[in-house]
Enzyme design. Structure first.
Site, mmCIF file in Angstrom:
data_model
loop_
_atom_site.group_PDB
_atom_site.id
_atom_site.type_symbol
_atom_site.label_atom_id
_atom_site.label_comp_id
_atom_site.label_asym_id
_atom_site.label_seq_id
_atom_site.Cartn_x
_atom_site.Cartn_y
_atom_site.Cartn_z
ATOM 1 N N HIS A 14 2.691 5.174 6.004
ATOM 2 C CA HIS A 14 2.737 3.852 5.337
ATOM 3 C C HIS A 14 1.520 3.053 5.784
ATOM 4 O O HIS A 14 1.485 2.531 6.898
ATOM 5 C CB HIS A 14 4.027 3.116 5.733
ATOM 6 C CG HIS A 14 4.211 1.801 5.045
ATOM 7 N ND1 HIS A 14 5.374 1.456 4.405
ATOM 8 C CD2 HIS A 14 3.383 0.736 4.894
ATOM 9 C CE1 HIS A 14 5.265 0.251 3.895
ATOM 10 N NE2 HIS A 14 4.057 -0.220 4.181
ATOM 11 N N HIS A 16 -1.806 0.245 4.374
ATOM 12 C CA HIS A 16 -2.450 -0.582 3.338
ATOM 13 C C HIS A 16 -3.959 -0.477 3.514
ATOM 14 O O HIS A 16 -4.491 -0.947 4.521
ATOM 15 C CB HIS A 16 -2.008 -2.042 3.465
ATOM 16 C CG HIS A 16 -0.536 -2.226 3.259
ATOM 17 N ND1 HIS A 16 0.021 -2.513 2.031
ATOM 18 C CD2 HIS A 16 0.505 -2.126 4.121
ATOM 19 C CE1 HIS A 16 1.335 -2.596 2.149
ATOM 20 N NE2 HIS A 16 1.665 -2.359 3.410
ATOM 21 N N LYS A 100 6.821 3.375 -4.894
ATOM 22 C CA LYS A 100 7.237 2.315 -3.975
ATOM 23 C C LYS A 100 8.000 1.231 -4.721
ATOM 24 O O LYS A 100 7.522 0.685 -5.716
ATOM 25 C CB LYS A 100 5.987 1.712 -3.311
ATOM 26 C CG LYS A 100 6.241 0.544 -2.379
ATOM 27 C CD LYS A 100 6.822 0.979 -1.048
ATOM 28 C CE LYS A 100 7.193 -0.199 -0.173
ATOM 29 N NZ LYS A 100 6.127 -0.671 0.671
ATOM 30 N N HIS A 137 10.896 -1.048 0.136
ATOM 31 C CA HIS A 137 10.785 -2.229 0.997
ATOM 32 C C HIS A 137 12.172 -2.858 1.015
ATOM 33 O O HIS A 137 12.592 -3.475 0.040
ATOM 34 C CB HIS A 137 9.733 -3.218 0.467
ATOM 35 C CG HIS A 137 9.563 -4.409 1.361
ATOM 36 N ND1 HIS A 137 8.450 -4.599 2.159
ATOM 37 C CD2 HIS A 137 10.399 -5.441 1.637
ATOM 38 C CE1 HIS A 137 8.600 -5.718 2.869
ATOM 39 N NE2 HIS A 137 9.781 -6.248 2.568
ATOM 40 N N HIS A 175 9.444 0.877 7.084
ATOM 41 C CA HIS A 175 9.410 -0.065 8.208
ATOM 42 C C HIS A 175 10.790 -0.642 8.526
ATOM 43 O O HIS A 175 11.027 -1.843 8.408
ATOM 44 C CB HIS A 175 8.398 -1.180 7.994
ATOM 45 C CG HIS A 175 8.310 -1.730 6.594
ATOM 46 N ND1 HIS A 175 9.399 -2.164 5.893
ATOM 47 C CD2 HIS A 175 7.250 -1.919 5.776
ATOM 48 C CE1 HIS A 175 9.008 -2.596 4.703
ATOM 49 N NE2 HIS A 175 7.705 -2.452 4.621
ATOM 50 N N ASP A 248 2.379 0.756 8.777
ATOM 51 C CA ASP A 248 2.288 -0.488 8.008
ATOM 52 C C ASP A 248 1.067 -1.306 8.431
ATOM 53 O O ASP A 248 1.111 -2.538 8.455
ATOM 54 C CB ASP A 248 3.565 -1.333 8.124
ATOM 55 C CG ASP A 248 3.682 -2.341 6.978
ATOM 56 O OD1 ASP A 248 2.907 -2.234 6.002
ATOM 57 O OD2 ASP A 248 4.537 -3.240 7.062
HETATM 58 O O1 DOR Z 1 3.706 -7.445 6.743
HETATM 59 C C1 DOR Z 1 3.546 -6.901 5.669
HETATM 60 N N1 DOR Z 1 2.323 -6.829 5.096
HETATM 61 N N2 DOR Z 1 4.600 -6.403 5.036
HETATM 62 C C2 DOR Z 1 4.505 -5.927 3.790
HETATM 63 O O2 DOR Z 1 5.503 -5.507 3.257
HETATM 64 C C3 DOR Z 1 3.231 -5.992 3.033
HETATM 65 C C4 DOR Z 1 2.088 -6.036 3.940
HETATM 66 C C5 DOR Z 1 0.808 -6.417 3.257
HETATM 67 O O3 DOR Z 1 0.496 -5.868 2.197
HETATM 68 O O4 DOR Z 1 0.081 -7.251 3.794
HETATM 69 ZN ZN ZN Z 2 3.591 -2.224 4.045
#
Ligand code: DOR
Ligand code: ZN
Length: 351
Positions: A14, A16, A100, A137, A175, A248
């Site tokens: 997971h 980003h 997702k 989520h 998460h 995450d």
């Molecule tokens: O803390 C987070 N940041 N939780 C999420 O679900 C998304 C993520 C983000 O994209 O910044």
């Molecule tokens: Zn995330």
């Protein structure tokens, strides 16, 4: 005491990566340690269709350092307008590894997410048929529900009914942050797993407010009470195949975090393996580290573990705190685990 540990090269289930200049800066931190990563689709606009995923993959490939031996695994962002045939076609082409589900409004860039789960039933049924997993989520968005209860309420009101209605659908609770989430996963033998982040293994909700408000510990789902952190640690170190690492890692520039309305997200890609090794050592479970970071996730997703290795070393002196990452968009603060960490990644090998 110096120590050394060589394990199968890990995966991040997971992450980003964002896009553009931010992706150029952050992706190499993940590729330096991990063999693969499941890339979240919450861009602006999100990665909704097969064609969106094709073009995102091309942009991702341009950011992978040469010789990194890193494979991105893509996800599609589920909307109420998602076409089951388009999802099946992206899956058949080997372009995506999961879909997702963001409840609309639950977190960063989730506005196009799902308001009514029954509207996506045809997509979920098709995913169950073709064996494509759903990443969830797991928070309700009802403002009446206390932010610290949103995961537990989601399990009861949304997740369990969704799973009952869609037998055979493989689901990953992303998460997971509560004892309730851990117990829900533990009480099901099939088709259910959970990722656990680095930061939720290390901080509880007090850390967000220690001596003042600390925006770099604000993420979603928000960190919970200490008893929940302890439940996550027990699940992670148990060797139970249903739990695996999803960092995450979610970069935002400092200006967007340190603001009157700061963004949720913790950037931990550079020091995750060091921090997780620290946690497993504290729990006397270094022998279970490989299962959590390198084996369990691949097994759940039905793919072989990576061929290479990573070697972690422990030094006598604490490793230095990580510098902020400089990006063309601004600086990004790296997760500070608030304790001395002695582990570091010494080297990796590829297959
Ligand atoms: O803390 C987070 N940041 N939780 C999420 O679900 C998304 C993520 C983000 O994209 O910044
Ligand atoms: Zn995330």
């Amino acid at each position: 005491m110096a120590a050394e540990l060589t394990i199968t090269r890990p995966d991040d289930w997971h992450v980003h990566f964002r896009d553009g200049a931010m992706m150029q800066s952050v992706l190499p931190d993940t590729a330096a340690h991990f063999g693969r990563a499941l890339v979240m689709p919450n861009l602006v606009p999100p990665v909704v269709t097969k064609s969106d995923a094709e073009s995102y993959l091309e942009r991702i490939k341009l950011c992978i350092p040469e010789g990194a031996g890193f494979t991105p695994l893509l996800t599609l962002y589920l909307t109420e307008a998602t076409d089951p045939d388009d999802v099946a076609s992206a899956h058949a082409a080997g372009l995506i590894t999961a879909v997702k589900l963001y409840p609309a409004g639950a977190t960063t860039n989730s506005d196009s997410g799902v308001r009514e789960v029954k509207k996506v039933a045809p997509v979920l049924e098709r995913m169950a048929e073709i064996g494509l997993p759903l990443c969830v989520h797991g928070e309700v968005t009802d403002p009446e529900v206390d932010i610290f209860d949103r995961e537990a309420v989601f399990i009861e009101k949304v997740l369990d009914p969704l799973r009952q209605r869609t037998p055979g659908l493989r689901v990953i609770m992303e998460h997971v942050t509560t004892e309730d989430g851990v117990q829900y996963v533990q009480s099901h033998q099939r088709d259910l797993a959970a990722t656990i982040t680095t930061h939720h293994l290390m901080i509880n909700r007090n850390h967000i407010f220690q001596g003042g408000i600390r925006p770099h510990y604000y993420c979603l789902p928000i960190a919970k009470r200490e008893k929940h952190r302890l439940a996550l640690r027990q699940a992670a170190v148990s060797g139970d195949k249903r739990f695996f690492l999803g960092t995450d890692s979610a970069p935002h520039v400092d200006g967007a975090k340190e603001s009157a309305c700061g963004c949720a997200g913790v950037y931990n890609a550079p020091n995750t393996l060091a921090c997780v090794a620290h946690v497993f050592e504290e729990e006397n479970a270094l022998d279970k580290l490989e299962a959590f970071v390198s084996l369990n996730g691949a097994a759940f997703y039905g793919i072989p573990a990576n061929g290479g290795t990573v070697t972690l070393k422990k030094q006598v002196e604490p490793v230095a705190a990580m510098d902020k990452l400089r990006t063309a968009d601004g600086e990004v603060t790296v997760f500070d685990p608030l304790c001395d960490v002695h582990w570091y990644v010494e080297s990796i090998t590829q297959e």
